[in-house]
Scaffold this motif. Structure first.
Motif, PDB file in Angstrom:
ATOM      1  N   GLN A   1       0.800  -1.222   0.000  1.00 20.83           N
ATOM      2  CA  GLN A   1       0.000   0.000   0.000  1.00 20.83           C
ATOM      3  C   GLN A   1       0.834   1.274   0.000  1.00 20.83           C
ATOM      4  OE1 GLN A   1      -2.458  -0.998   3.434  1.00 20.83           O
ATOM      5  NE2 GLN A   1      -4.280  -0.833   2.159  1.00 20.83           N
TER       6      GLN A   1
ATOM      7  N   TRP B   1      -3.474  -5.638  -4.576  1.00 22.97           N
ATOM      8  CA  TRP B   1      -4.780  -5.031  -4.880  1.00 22.97           C
ATOM      9  C   TRP B   1      -5.619  -5.983  -5.729  1.00 22.97           C
ATOM     10  CZ3 TRP B   1      -7.795  -1.840  -2.738  1.00 22.97           C
ATOM     11  CH2 TRP B   1      -8.692  -1.019  -3.413  1.00 22.97           C
TER      12      TRP B   1
ATOM     13  N   SER C   1      -8.930   4.192  -2.319  1.00 25.16           N
ATOM     14  CA  SER C   1      -8.942   4.239  -0.862  1.00 25.16           C
ATOM     15  C   SER C   1      -9.995   5.247  -0.437  1.00 25.16           C
ATOM     16  CB  SER C   1      -7.568   4.647  -0.324  1.00 25.16           C
ATOM     17  OG  SER C   1      -7.572   4.735   1.080  1.00 25.16           O
TER      18      SER C   1
ATOM     19  N   ASP D   1      -1.561   4.447  -6.924  1.00 31.89           N
ATOM     20  CA  ASP D   1      -1.526   3.392  -5.930  1.00 31.89           C
ATOM     21  C   ASP D   1      -2.842   3.308  -5.178  1.00 31.89           C
ATOM     22  OD1 ASP D   1      -1.423   5.008  -3.368  1.00 31.89           O
ATOM     23  OD2 ASP D   1       0.328   5.825  -4.384  1.00 31.89           O
ATOM     24  N   SER D   2      -2.957   2.278  -4.337  1.00 34.17           N
ATOM     25  CA  SER D   2      -4.210   2.014  -3.640  1.00 34.17           C
ATOM     26  C   SER D   2      -4.510   3.021  -2.537  1.00 34.17           C
ATOM     27  CB  SER D   2      -4.198   0.601  -3.047  1.00 34.17           C
ATOM     28  OG  SER D   2      -3.158   0.460  -2.085  1.00 34.17           O
ATOM     29  N   ARG D   3      -3.545   3.909  -2.230  1.00 33.28           N
ATOM     30  CA  ARG D   3      -3.790   4.970  -1.260  1.00 33.28           C
ATOM     31  C   ARG D   3      -4.025   6.307  -1.958  1.00 33.28           C
ATOM     32  NH1 ARG D   3      -5.318   4.412   3.643  1.00 33.28           N
ATOM     33  NH2 ARG D   3      -4.060   6.136   4.419  1.00 33.28           N
TER      34      ARG D   3
END
Length: 243
Positions: free
Chosen positions: A152, A181, A205, A219-221
């Motif tokens: 993450q 992910w 997110s 990214d996932s954040r």
């Protein structure tokens, strides 16, 4: 391994540090089973109801159908998040889902700190609306579950299955550290789970509505506290996020 209870006081390292899981769920089921065997009803899952959260809820419900789940209800979440929580309650009626609210209402916070504190001092806002409530929820709790994944962010890349949590003086169990992910979404699709509709609109997110925006890629954040140097609410940092 035997479900020996690890405590904050006797913590000497991750008991799974020498284990590399090779099963389909990359150790998540094993870690959750160990955690509930060790801590039983004292174990708390602090869930944001993001994609990882939906995966963990489904796994947890298969191990302990009346597990205690805490949602930090800041009062400024998206309506889609609240709608998802209602769907989860219907799907897993035995789960004990606690909507933990901060001591200060939004109006009281505005009166004391000024309007829209999340804009003027987001660290203070997170401290009031997230960190303090979770401190209360975890008081006297020996261990809690988090959906952190190593990929993450840079600050999470060294997360272990079992961690000494200096922030809340507890043990933090992270079953999804090796998940990608894609792993998260493959599980959601395979098990036909409900999830937050905002994920389909460019929100990888999802936090509070004023501090979360859609992103095209990343990214996932991505999308959290854009335009600031802030990357974490403070729940997973060793010290207080309060100034």
């Amino acid at each position: 391994m035997a479900a020996e209870k690890v405590t904050y006081e006797n913590f000497s390292g991750d008991p799974f540090s020498d284990w590399t899981p090779d099963d389909k769920n990359k150790g998540a089921d094993t870690i959750l089973q160990w955690a509930y065997d060790a801590y039983g009803s004292d174990l708390v899952y602090a869930c944001s109801f993001g994609a990882e959260g939906i995966v963990l809820i489904d796994m947890i419900a298969k191990i302990k159908e009346d597990a205690h789940i805490v949602f930090l209800d800041t009062g400024v979440h998206f309506k889609e998040t609240y709608e998802l929580i209602e769907k989860v309650k219907k799907r897993y009626p035995s789960l004990k889902i606690e909507m933990k609210q901060p001591e200060l209402t939004i109006a009281a916070q505005a009166s004391q700190y000024g309007e829209e504190l999340w804009k003027t001092d987001p660290n203070q806002c997170c401290y009031i609306r997230k960190i303090l409530p979770l401190e209360e929820a975890l008081t006297g709790v020996p261990a809690w579950i988090s959906g952190l994944r190593r990929e993450q962010s840079e600050s999470r890349k060294n997360t272990n299955f079992v961690n000494k949590d200096e922030r809340f003086h507890s043990v933090k169990v992270c079953p999804l550290i090796y998940w990608t992910w894609d792993d998260v979404w493959n599980y959601i699709q395979e098990h036909h789970l409900d999830y937050n509709e905002l994920h389909d609109r460019g929100y990888p997110s999802i936090g509070c509505a004023p501090c979360t925006t859609a992103v095209e890629t990343g990214d996932s954040r991505g999308g959290r506290w854009q335009g600031t140097m802030k990357t974490e609410c403070g729940l997973h940092l060793p010290g207080s996020a309060k100034k």
